[in-house]
Design a protein around this motif. Structure first.
Motif, mmCIF file in Angstrom:
data_model
loop_
_atom_site.group_PDB
_atom_site.id
_atom_site.type_symbol
_atom_site.label_atom_id
_atom_site.label_comp_id
_atom_site.label_asym_id
_atom_site.label_seq_id
_atom_site.Cartn_x
_atom_site.Cartn_y
_atom_site.Cartn_z
ATOM 1 N N VAL A 1 -4.827 4.316 -8.255
ATOM 2 C CA VAL A 1 -4.050 5.296 -7.495
ATOM 3 C C VAL A 1 -2.765 4.666 -6.975
ATOM 4 C CG1 VAL A 1 -4.040 6.729 -5.415
ATOM 5 C CG2 VAL A 1 -6.054 6.700 -6.886
ATOM 6 N N GLY A 2 -2.844 3.413 -6.523
ATOM 7 C CA GLY A 2 -1.639 2.742 -6.054
ATOM 8 C C GLY A 2 -0.602 2.611 -7.150
ATOM 9 N N GLN B 1 -8.966 6.658 2.362
ATOM 10 C CA GLN B 1 -8.320 6.608 3.667
ATOM 11 C C GLN B 1 -9.252 6.042 4.733
ATOM 12 O OE1 GLN B 1 -6.836 10.612 4.223
ATOM 13 N NE2 GLN B 1 -5.529 10.428 2.427
ATOM 14 N N ASN C 1 -8.578 2.210 -6.136
ATOM 15 C CA ASN C 1 -7.493 1.828 -5.229
ATOM 16 C C ASN C 1 -6.313 1.277 -6.018
ATOM 17 O OD1 ASN C 1 -6.063 1.156 -2.893
ATOM 18 N ND2 ASN C 1 -7.305 -0.634 -2.442
ATOM 19 N N TRP D 1 -1.424 -1.375 -4.442
ATOM 20 C CA TRP D 1 -2.611 -0.681 -3.948
ATOM 21 C C TRP D 1 -2.250 0.663 -3.334
ATOM 22 C CZ3 TRP D 1 -6.722 -3.322 -5.528
ATOM 23 C CH2 TRP D 1 -6.661 -4.710 -5.607
ATOM 24 N N TYR D 2 -3.260 1.514 -3.191
ATOM 25 C CA TYR D 2 -3.106 2.736 -2.397
ATOM 26 C C TYR D 2 -3.288 2.412 -0.923
ATOM 27 C CZ TYR D 2 -4.036 7.429 -0.536
ATOM 28 O OH TYR D 2 -4.006 8.578 0.218
ATOM 29 N N LYS E 1 -8.826 9.803 -2.736
ATOM 30 C CA LYS E 1 -7.842 9.456 -1.705
ATOM 31 C C LYS E 1 -8.410 9.695 -0.306
ATOM 32 C CE LYS E 1 -3.206 9.689 -3.676
ATOM 33 N NZ LYS E 1 -1.868 10.294 -3.524
ATOM 34 N N GLU F 1 3.124 8.076 1.601
ATOM 35 C CA GLU F 1 2.477 9.381 1.733
ATOM 36 C C GLU F 1 2.453 9.827 3.188
ATOM 37 O OE1 GLU F 1 -0.830 10.258 -1.217
ATOM 38 O OE2 GLU F 1 -1.955 9.978 0.636
ATOM 39 N N GLN G 1 0.834 -1.204 0.000
ATOM 40 C CA GLN G 1 0.000 0.000 0.000
ATOM 41 C C GLN G 1 0.870 1.256 0.000
ATOM 42 O OE1 GLN G 1 -2.269 0.528 3.633
ATOM 43 N NE2 GLN G 1 -0.993 -0.910 4.758
ATOM 44 N N THR G 2 0.677 2.087 -1.009
ATOM 45 C CA THR G 2 1.539 3.259 -1.168
ATOM 46 C C THR G 2 1.227 4.366 -0.177
ATOM 47 O OG1 THR G 2 0.067 4.217 -2.844
ATOM 48 C CG2 THR G 2 1.858 2.795 -3.628
ATOM 49 N N ILE G 3 0.108 4.296 0.508
ATOM 50 C CA ILE G 3 -0.223 5.365 1.455
ATOM 51 C C ILE G 3 0.797 5.453 2.576
ATOM 52 C CG2 ILE G 3 -1.726 4.011 2.976
ATOM 53 C CD1 ILE G 3 -3.563 6.500 3.075
ATOM 54 N N ASP H 1 0.813 6.240 -7.989
ATOM 55 C CA ASP H 1 1.716 6.759 -6.967
ATOM 56 C C ASP H 1 3.022 5.971 -6.933
ATOM 57 O OD1 ASP H 1 -0.207 8.600 -6.399
ATOM 58 O OD2 ASP H 1 -0.582 7.937 -4.344
#
Length: 905
Positions: free
Chosen positions: A107-108, A349, A104, A87-88, A345, A60, A55-57, A111
């Motif tokens: 965006v993943g 979350q 998801n 994934w995000y 996004k 972030e 997960q790229t979050i 990013d």
């Protein structure tokens, strides 16, 4: 080929962004973890790689606090020592919509791509509470041919203890996972959970004991000589001495090749050795071949208000804002990709499994409410700006020469439809610059409203109901000057809008002086309402007796309420042993007709009920002592409290469904409330709306199932049919249902559930999960012939989610006709999913999916010339051309296929 075992140790941490502590507590620990990881990579060249949980979050969140570390972080990603994507966030797959799962993935990927390294091509679902059946097809469309997951196929009990005596769908931790369309991926089950290689000892004595247990446990399920050891767990800190620990293991176990590995290396080696006799598992992975106590399915009803806010947000984004912005783009308005990314996004979350599932501490879910509101408000602004761009382009000169007040009804649901519409028409507007607001309001209020009627652009009169709306405050926000407040004289209209095209609009107008025809009431008895399709009688106990005029079938006792105790937790429901649910079947209700017109009839029902105040005192003792919920002996309290339920049944003109709005004043704890719909049909299976499919599920669980409850997930609807007749219950954000084993195949939809603890590995009180106070629920009852797919009733259920949007305009010329569809399509047993602009190509992309298990034909046509059509995918890439004939195309869809069409204009 050597027979030497290889122990692949993959360093990772499973990062629940928020869970048993509030987000910022976890956030602080993430910063520490990432700092330690980067320091370890700097210091130890033998620390080969780290899997960043798919997960790229996490990147972030880290860089939000440590932006100065981006260069170093990027360096290690490009060197493939940190593996990121695809994934995000790690979502709950069943509680997020089909398109949310796609966003998801999109965006993943986007990013991850921005860091310049490889994107991890692994369908990573380490802790999803069940896995969606179309995941293999979705992953294949993103060039992913392997999925790793922790749940859904074999039982994982309390504290992730594996059951030793269950019948598994697969004898191995490796298997083939196949979607309904036939797409296949290699499935890797974390058979000993995703922590079976954590905290590897450096001390030789400890290392011998560790590996003598870990290696046989992995061998027990592995189909090859490649053994997977996941070196991490929930919020697991970095093992900074792992390189030393691996050297110790190599020394002690020379017959095993210990490798500090990564998923790419492990999968490449695994593929070379996979046997030919791998088991194939099909579709949804929901742990149905288990005892049923720890499937975590009842997170679908934990904190229902979160699911409702999520459903509203998702619908506004994917079914309203995205298509409207795509329409506006056709008349020259830039598509706001950046705003959509922000809105998505912010919404996503809230989609991690411990967030949207409602199974965290109260502080987490309070913050989620704010995120939902932020995402919704941004989405509403996109909608407003898109309509602002469209309205000037719509030609309304058909109403010239009349005292007309045009308005446009937008239908973004994806299906042609009729529906009840309310609109406030401004007959006159005066700005504050003219006079003091109070004076404006006073003067305008006394101005009379002349009689008239609603007309369409062809001059046909459409009957309506109108009332004086008084004076209303409003304001403009010009792009080139300060805000402009005003007062407006209002006329309120109510009508049945007909033939509103899918993915389009229809323009009507209030015309002063036109004759408005009389229309009959729908009320045909004291508490009976009737239209051309349905006859609905509200009985003395508040339930419904409904006649489907098309089939003549009568349904009786629909929408009785059930209340039962709950001594479970946020994860799982458990009715106290030896107790019986209460119902309103024998409870008299107050009935009132609150609205009666030719367009809409509303009958209100009020139950003044009495239910137990809570569980008894033993429950708290058992919670403190960490007694597992299947073993609890607590009962319901003997103290009773008032429980008031107010129900509004709405029947619109020509509607094929009854809409239900429920308001509950909940002052009780530890219980669950459901609405019951006895179908009476003889059926062994039922259909439920799921991710890119209408899933067929068994009414009776597998023999291994011990849990008395058999609750399951739904998206837009659940339906029972005997093949000739069917009953579908659509919903807005009510994600849990059960088809009861009561000889009636009763559909039971959960409206609310109250629980006082998180559950899982300790005692975490969650008083706000009791949902004390006002709780609401919205759903619709849809009778039909056949099943929900063959009858097309799924279109009605999907459309129920999506509001009409109405905007007043004026009489002016424009490039668009008064009535218009931006994209026309047809396809029997084909469901619409989305229409938007692709971010990289700025081409329009539209998506459908075949809800049948046989091939179907999708026909698409645009009203203006196009450069061409092409096959796209879930990442919105350009694929092979699709034959274009006169701006239209016919596409053969395979069984259960998810199809994305790219359109170059």
């Amino acid at each position: 080929m050597t027979n030497k075992k290889t122990a692949h140790i993959i360093s990772h941490t499973h990062w629940d962004r928020e869970w048993y502590m509030p987000y910022e507590y976890h956030h602080a620990l993430l910063i520490e973890l990432m700092d330690t990881l980067l320091d370890t990579l700097d210091r130890d060249p033998d620390y080969k790689s780290f899997h960043l949980d798919g997960q790229t979050i996490m990147l972030e969140d880290y860089l939000q606090v440590r932006p100065e570390m981006k260069e170093k972080l990027t360096k290690y990603i490009q060197e493939e020592r940190i593996h990121i994507g695809p994934w995000y966030i790690l979502q709950d797959e069943f509680l997020t919509s089909s398109e949310a799962n796609v966003r998801n993935l999109q965006v993943g990927h986007r990013d991850a791509k921005s860091y310049g390294g490889k994107i991890s091509k692994l369908g990573y679902f380490p802790d999803s509470f069940g896995n969606m059946g179309q995941a293999p097809q979705m992953l294949r469309q993103a060039d992913i041919d392997v999925a790793a997951f922790g749940r859904g196929v074999k039982p994982t009990g309390f504290n992730n203890q594996v059951s030793e005596d269950a019948a598994y769908e697969s004898p191995y931790s490796e298997m083939i996972w196949q979607s309904p369309d036939g797409s296949k991926v290699i499935g890797i089950l974390f058979a000993n959970w995703y922590c079976n290689g954590m905290e590897v000892p450096v001390d030789e004595k400890q290392a011998i004991a560790y590996w003598e247990k870990a290696i046989p446990n992995a061998e027990k399920f592995a189909s090859t000589r490649h053994l997977l050891f996941m070196g991490g767990c929930d919020h697991q800190p970095i093992q900074t001495d792992l390189s030393d620990a691996i050297e110790v293991a190599k020394k002690l176990f020379p017959d095993v090749d210990f490798v500090h590995s990564n998923f790419e290396l492990y999968v490449d080696e695994l593929k070379k050795d996979l046997p030919d006799n791998l088991q194939t598992v099909h579709g949804e992975l929901r742990s149905q071949r288990t005892e049923g106590w720890y499937t975590l399915v009842n997170t679908a009803s934990s904190r229902v208000y979160l699911k409702q806010m999520n459903a509203e947000n998702q619908t506004l984004l994917e079914k309203v804002a995205e298509p409207l912005a795509a329409f506006a783009h056709q008349v020259g308005k830039p598509y706001p990709h950046h705003l959509f990314v922000y809105a998505w996004k912010t919404l996503m979350q809230n989609h991690p499994h411990d967030s949207i599932c409602g199974c965290s501490v109260d502080e987490v879910h309070r913050e989620m409410v704010t995120r939902f509101e932020k995402s919704k408000h941004m989405t509403e602004m996109i909608i407003r700006e898109s309509i602002d761009g469209l309205i000037p382009a719509i030609d309304t000169t058909a109403f010239e020469g009349k005292e007309a007040f045009p308005f446009t009804v937008f239908n973004t649901a994806g299906y042609n439809r009729d529906g009840f519409v309310e609109v406030s028409i401004e007959l006159k507007r005066r700005y504050f610059s003219e006079a003091y607001p109070t004076r404006l309001a006073r003067e305008m209020k006394v101005e009379p409203i002349a009689a008239g009627a609603v007309m369409d652009a062809e001059g046909n009169v459409i009957d309506c109901e109108w009332i004086d709306g008084g004076v209303m405050f409003g304001y403009d926000l010009p792009k080139d000057k300060f805000r402009q407040p005003y007062m407006a004289r209002i006329l309120k209209l109510r009508l049945q809008a007909k033939d509103i095209p899918a993915l389009g609009y229809k323009t009507l107008a209030w015309v002063t002086g036109a004759a408005n025809p009389e229309a009959a009431s729908q009320l045909t008895g004291d508490f009976t309402m009737e239209n051309s399709n349905l006859k609905v009688e509200v009985l003395a106990n508040g339930s419904l007796k409904m006649t489907d005029k098309a089939t003549g079938h009568v349904y009786d006792g629909l929408n009785v309420y059930e209340d039962a105790g709950d001594v479970g937790n946020e994860y799982m429901y458990r009715m106290p042993e030896g107790t019986t649910p209460l119902t309103t079947e024998g409870v008299d209700a107050e009935r009132t007709v609150v609205e009666d017109s030719a367009f809409r009839t509303v009958i209100e029902v009020k139950h003044n009920w009495s239910i137990p105040a809570s569980a008894d005192e033993l429950l708290h003792e058992e919670q403190l002592e960490i007694v597992g919920f299947p073993n609890r002996k607590a009962k319901r309290s003997k103290e009773m409290v008032a429980f008031t339920i107010v129900t509004r049944y709405t029947l619109d003109r020509d509607a094929k469904r009854v809409d239900v709005h429920v308001t509950m004043d909940n002052q009780s704890k530890d219980h669950r409330v459901r609405a019951l719909f006895p179908t009476g049909f003889d059926a062994e299976t039922h259909l439920a709306d799921s991710i890119f499919e209408v899933a067929r599920r068994n009414n009776v669980p597998a023999p291994e199932w011990q849990n008395p409850s058999n609750d399951q997930h739904q998206q837009a609807f659940v339906s029972v049919s005997d093949g000739k007749l069917g009953l579908t219950v659509a919903n807005k954000g009510l994600c849990e249902y059960e088809v009861s084993q009561d000889n009636k195949n009763t559909i039971a939809v959960t409206l609310m559930r109250s629980s006082g603890e998180l559950g899982d590995w300790g005692y975490f009180p969650t008083p706000e999960a009791q949902c004390i106070g006002t709780n609401v629920a919205e759903y619709a009852i849809i009778p039909h012939a056949g099943d929900v797919v063959t009858s097309g009733a799924y279109e009605e259920a999907h459309s129920f989610q999506v509001p009409f949007l109405v905007r007043q305009t004026d009489v002016h010329a424009g490039s668009l006709p008064a009535n218009h569809a931006f994209l026309e399509w047809a396809g029997e047993q084909v469901a619409f999913s989305s229409l938007k602009m692709a971010e990289e190509t700025d081409n329009m992309v539209a998506r459908w999916y075949n809800v049948a298990l046989e091939p179907r034909t999708l026909k698409v046509k645009l009203p203006e010339a196009v450069k061409g059509f092409y096959r796209s995918d879930l990442l919105e890439r350009k694929g092979e051309a699709v034959a274009n004939d006169n701006n239209g195309a016919a596409i053969e869809l395979g069984a259960a296929e998810i199809f994305t069409l790219g359109i170059e204009k």
